[in-house]
Scaffold this motif. Structure first.
Motif, PDB file in Angstrom:
ATOM      1  N   LYS A 291     -46.941 -24.217 -18.286  1.00  0.00           N
ATOM      2  CA  LYS A 291     -46.565 -25.132 -19.375  1.00  0.00           C
ATOM      3  C   LYS A 291     -45.119 -24.916 -19.805  1.00  0.00           C
ATOM      4  CE  LYS A 291     -50.698 -26.512 -21.897  1.00  0.00           C
ATOM      5  NZ  LYS A 291     -51.302 -26.564 -23.236  1.00  0.00           N
ATOM      6  N   ASN A 292     -44.570 -23.730 -19.552  1.00  0.00           N
ATOM      7  CA  ASN A 292     -43.179 -23.452 -19.920  1.00  0.00           C
ATOM      8  C   ASN A 292     -42.179 -24.302 -19.148  1.00  0.00           C
ATOM      9  OD1 ASN A 292     -43.714 -21.503 -21.861  1.00  0.00           O
ATOM     10  ND2 ASN A 292     -43.691 -19.822 -20.409  1.00  0.00           N
ATOM     11  N   SER A 293     -42.595 -24.834 -18.008  1.00  0.00           N
ATOM     12  CA  SER A 293     -41.695 -25.691 -17.233  1.00  0.00           C
ATOM     13  C   SER A 293     -41.561 -27.047 -17.922  1.00  0.00           C
ATOM     14  CB  SER A 293     -42.192 -25.844 -15.795  1.00  0.00           C
ATOM     15  OG  SER A 293     -43.506 -26.328 -15.763  1.00  0.00           O
ATOM     16  N   MET A 294     -40.650 -27.855 -17.431  1.00  0.00           N
ATOM     17  CA  MET A 294     -40.302 -29.107 -18.106  1.00  0.00           C
ATOM     18  C   MET A 294     -40.291 -30.259 -17.118  1.00  0.00           C
ATOM     19  SD  MET A 294     -36.844 -29.871 -20.342  1.00  0.00           S
ATOM     20  CE  MET A 294     -35.676 -30.183 -19.016  1.00  0.00           C
ATOM     21  N   ARG A 295     -40.902 -31.363 -17.527  1.00  0.00           N
ATOM     22  CA  ARG A 295     -40.861 -32.594 -16.745  1.00  0.00           C
ATOM     23  C   ARG A 295     -40.116 -33.676 -17.520  1.00  0.00           C
ATOM     24  NH1 ARG A 295     -44.250 -34.429 -12.715  1.00  0.00           N
ATOM     25  NH2 ARG A 295     -45.584 -32.859 -11.693  1.00  0.00           N
ATOM     26  N   ILE A 296     -39.355 -34.459 -16.798  1.00  0.00           N
ATOM     27  CA  ILE A 296     -38.782 -35.697 -17.325  1.00  0.00           C
ATOM     28  C   ILE A 296     -39.395 -36.835 -16.520  1.00  0.00           C
ATOM     29  CG2 ILE A 296     -36.685 -37.068 -17.674  1.00  0.00           C
ATOM     30  CD1 ILE A 296     -36.651 -34.600 -19.384  1.00  0.00           C
ATOM     31  N   LEU A 297     -40.058 -37.757 -17.179  1.00  0.00           N
ATOM     32  CA  LEU A 297     -40.599 -38.916 -16.481  1.00  0.00           C
ATOM     33  C   LEU A 297     -39.533 -40.013 -16.419  1.00  0.00           C
ATOM     34  CD1 LEU A 297     -44.203 -39.090 -17.986  1.00  0.00           C
ATOM     35  CD2 LEU A 297     -43.397 -37.852 -15.959  1.00  0.00           C
ATOM     36  N   PRO A 298     -39.511 -40.808 -15.354  1.00  0.00           N
ATOM     37  CA  PRO A 298     -38.493 -41.865 -15.231  1.00  0.00           C
ATOM     38  C   PRO A 298     -38.519 -42.797 -16.443  1.00  0.00           C
ATOM     39  CG  PRO A 298     -39.766 -41.666 -13.202  1.00  0.00           C
ATOM     40  CD  PRO A 298     -40.449 -40.815 -14.212  1.00  0.00           C
ATOM     41  N   ASN A 299     -37.344 -43.124 -16.927  1.00  0.00           N
ATOM     42  CA  ASN A 299     -37.231 -43.975 -18.112  1.00  0.00           C
ATOM     43  C   ASN A 299     -35.898 -44.716 -18.085  1.00  0.00           C
ATOM     44  OD1 ASN A 299     -35.199 -42.279 -19.827  1.00  0.00           O
ATOM     45  ND2 ASN A 299     -36.748 -40.803 -19.157  1.00  0.00           N
ATOM     46  N   ARG A 300     -35.588 -45.399 -19.156  1.00  0.00           N
ATOM     47  CA  ARG A 300     -34.363 -46.218 -19.221  1.00  0.00           C
ATOM     48  C   ARG A 300     -33.089 -45.377 -19.090  1.00  0.00           C
ATOM     49  NH1 ARG A 300     -30.384 -48.273 -19.004  1.00  0.00           N
ATOM     50  NH2 ARG A 300     -29.514 -50.135 -19.967  1.00  0.00           N
ATOM     51  N   GLU A 301     -33.140 -44.118 -19.562  1.00  0.00           N
ATOM     52  CA  GLU A 301     -31.941 -43.276 -19.538  1.00  0.00           C
ATOM     53  C   GLU A 301     -31.856 -42.359 -18.312  1.00  0.00           C
ATOM     54  OE1 GLU A 301     -33.906 -43.163 -22.544  1.00  0.00           O
ATOM     55  OE2 GLU A 301     -32.708 -44.854 -23.258  1.00  0.00           O
ATOM     56  N   MET A 302     -33.028 -41.934 -17.799  1.00  0.00           N
ATOM     57  CA  MET A 302     -33.026 -40.869 -16.792  1.00  0.00           C
ATOM     58  C   MET A 302     -34.055 -41.101 -15.695  1.00  0.00           C
ATOM     59  SD  MET A 302     -32.602 -37.438 -19.155  1.00  0.00           S
ATOM     60  CE  MET A 302     -33.690 -37.876 -20.504  1.00  0.00           C
ATOM     61  N   GLU A 303     -33.759 -40.586 -14.502  1.00  0.00           N
ATOM     62  CA  GLU A 303     -34.755 -40.562 -13.447  1.00  0.00           C
ATOM     63  C   GLU A 303     -35.698 -39.374 -13.664  1.00  0.00           C
ATOM     64  OE1 GLU A 303     -31.222 -38.411 -11.342  1.00  0.00           O
ATOM     65  OE2 GLU A 303     -31.515 -39.926 -12.902  1.00  0.00           O
ATOM     66  N   GLY A 304     -36.776 -39.333 -12.890  1.00  0.00           N
ATOM     67  CA  GLY A 304     -37.749 -38.256 -13.034  1.00  0.00           C
ATOM     68  C   GLY A 304     -37.217 -36.925 -12.529  1.00  0.00           C
ATOM     69  N   PHE A 305     -37.636 -35.833 -13.196  1.00  0.00           N
ATOM     70  CA  PHE A 305     -37.117 -34.504 -12.846  1.00  0.00           C
ATOM     71  C   PHE A 305     -38.125 -33.435 -13.257  1.00  0.00           C
ATOM     72  CE2 PHE A 305     -33.474 -31.702 -11.975  1.00  0.00           C
ATOM     73  CZ  PHE A 305     -32.755 -32.476 -11.093  1.00  0.00           C
ATOM     74  N   PHE A 306     -38.045 -32.284 -12.598  1.00  0.00           N
ATOM     75  CA  PHE A 306     -38.874 -31.121 -12.931  1.00  0.00           C
ATOM     76  C   PHE A 306     -37.983 -29.879 -12.921  1.00  0.00           C
ATOM     77  CE2 PHE A 306     -41.267 -27.380 -11.585  1.00  0.00           C
ATOM     78  CZ  PHE A 306     -42.339 -27.379 -12.453  1.00  0.00           C
ATOM     79  N   ILE A 307     -38.145 -29.013 -13.937  1.00  0.00           N
ATOM     80  CA  ILE A 307     -37.357 -27.783 -14.019  1.00  0.00           C
ATOM     81  C   ILE A 307     -38.249 -26.651 -14.485  1.00  0.00           C
ATOM     82  CG2 ILE A 307     -35.317 -26.661 -15.020  1.00  0.00           C
ATOM     83  CD1 ILE A 307     -34.215 -29.432 -15.700  1.00  0.00           C
ATOM     84  N   CYS A 308     -38.120 -25.496 -13.828  1.00  0.00           N
ATOM     85  CA  CYS A 308     -38.811 -24.300 -14.276  1.00  0.00           C
ATOM     86  C   CYS A 308     -37.817 -23.119 -14.273  1.00  0.00           C
ATOM     87  CB  CYS A 308     -39.994 -23.968 -13.379  1.00  0.00           C
ATOM     88  SG  CYS A 308     -41.015 -22.606 -13.987  1.00  0.00           S
ATOM     89  N   LYS A 309     -37.828 -22.369 -15.356  1.00  0.00           N
ATOM     90  CA  LYS A 309     -36.980 -21.191 -15.506  1.00  0.00           C
ATOM     91  C   LYS A 309     -37.834 -19.948 -15.321  1.00  0.00           C
ATOM     92  CE  LYS A 309     -33.596 -19.179 -18.733  1.00  0.00           C
ATOM     93  NZ  LYS A 309     -32.960 -19.344 -20.069  1.00  0.00           N
ATOM     94  N   LEU A 310     -37.357 -19.013 -14.484  1.00  0.00           N
ATOM     95  CA  LEU A 310     -38.134 -17.820 -14.155  1.00  0.00           C
ATOM     96  C   LEU A 310     -37.310 -16.561 -14.298  1.00  0.00           C
ATOM     97  CD1 LEU A 310     -39.000 -19.930 -11.267  1.00  0.00           C
ATOM     98  CD2 LEU A 310     -40.986 -18.749 -12.180  1.00  0.00           C
TER      99      LEU A 310
END
Length: 314
Positions: A291-310
């Motif tokens: 759950k600590n990771s982050m998703r961005i779903l595609p929208n008007r401002e940004m394309e979809g993305f996934f990031i995890c910090k370890l």
């Protein structure tokens, strides 16, 4: 303007099924409309050459309308000109600005490199994140930027030189073998992994998704695991690693992190970057700390993305 129904008819059937496996029907509809959205041109100010206010004044003088980003002060959204028109500007030609999507600017911010760090960008072309890392570090320290494709390597080299990122060393080679060459050398490692690119699908451009297939996703997962192992091996104990993709599926994102937590001495870390449209990583069927990771779903401002910090334990 596309309807949800027409988008479902255009996009690969297996891709749609994979979305419904992860998200609610309402969220899938939002994703599909996001893939149909026309986004603003966005750029990052190269602070190795210009102050952001200087660039803002330059754009104002050129009658170019823009909006400053709220979560990253060096990012600007352009409102009334095209990418090609930006590329004709002197400030672009001399490396004062770099055309870059907003989510692509996030991994270096999450990595938080500091002046004096040793940093590895394992799959670095075309160089947007590499040069952003060098700018955050104020050109103090060392960045190794690796790329295995010869054509993309040349593009990376060109951009690093153009941006004046003098602390960056460019390397042409297989990233999966790099860890054993530079064992536990780096304070920070960025693995922006090659992926199926689902977050960047454009409904209006069949070229963005015509080569997508379930088999291709399976192949990419194996590549990502090899690169991840190499990145982990190159990272010092006590160091920070960021894994990111521009895709949406579970296999290339949360399941990669789940596999990594099983096989390496790593812990996920909470991402403090507060950006709009972010959601937690999906932890259903995997470890809760994902759950600590982050998703961005595609929208008007940004394309979809996934990031995890370890974090690599000592």
């Amino acid at each position: 303007m596309y309807s949800v129904k027409s988008l479902k008819e255009k996009l690969p059937h297996d891709f749609l099924n994979s979305l419904y496996d992860i998200f609610s029907p309402c969220t899938v509809d939002k994703i599909l409309m996001g893939l149909a959205s026309k986004r603003d041109v966005t750029l990052r100010v190269n602070t190795l050459k210009y102050d952001t206010r200087q660039v803002m004044q330059y754009l104002t003088d050129m009658n170019i309308k823009f909006q400053r980003n709220t979560w990253f002060k060096d990012a600007l959204s352009i409102k009334n000109v095209t990418e090609k028109e930006i590329q004709k500007l002197n400030i672009y030609e001399n490396g004062g600005i770099y055309l870059q999507s907003l989510p692509s600017m996030m991994p270096p911010l999450v990595l938080q490199p500091r002046p004096g760090d040793n940093v590895l960008d394992l799959t670095a072309a075309p160089g947007g994140k590499t040069t952003q890392i060098a700018a955050i570090m104020k050109n103090k320290g060392y960045v190794l930027a690796n790329e295995m494709d010869k054509i993309r390597f040349e593009r990376l080299k060109y951009n690093v030189e153009k941006q004046g990122a003098s602390i960056v060393e460019i390397k042409l080679g297989d990233g999966s073998k790099l860890g054993n060459i530079y064992k536990e050398k780096f304070d920070k490692v960025l693995l922006d992994a090659p992926c199926s690119g689902e977050g960047r699908f454009l409904a209006s451009d069949v070229r963005t998704y015509k080569y997508w297939s379930k088999n291709e996703v399976i192949k990419l997962v194996e590549v990502q695991k090899k690169l991840f192992k190499s990145a982990y091996t190159a990272l010092k104990p006590g160091g920070t690693m960021v894994y990111s993709t521009c895709t949406l599926n579970f296999e290339e994102n949360e399941k990669i992190i789940d596999w990594a937590l099983d096989n390496f001495n790593l812990k996920t870390q909470k991402i403090e970057l507060e950006v709009p449209h972010r959601m937690e990583g999906i932890s259903e069927g995997v470890k809760k700390e994902i759950k600590n990771s982050m998703r961005i779903l595609p929208n008007r401002e940004m394309e979809g993305f996934f990031i995890c910090k370890l974090y690599k334990s000592s």
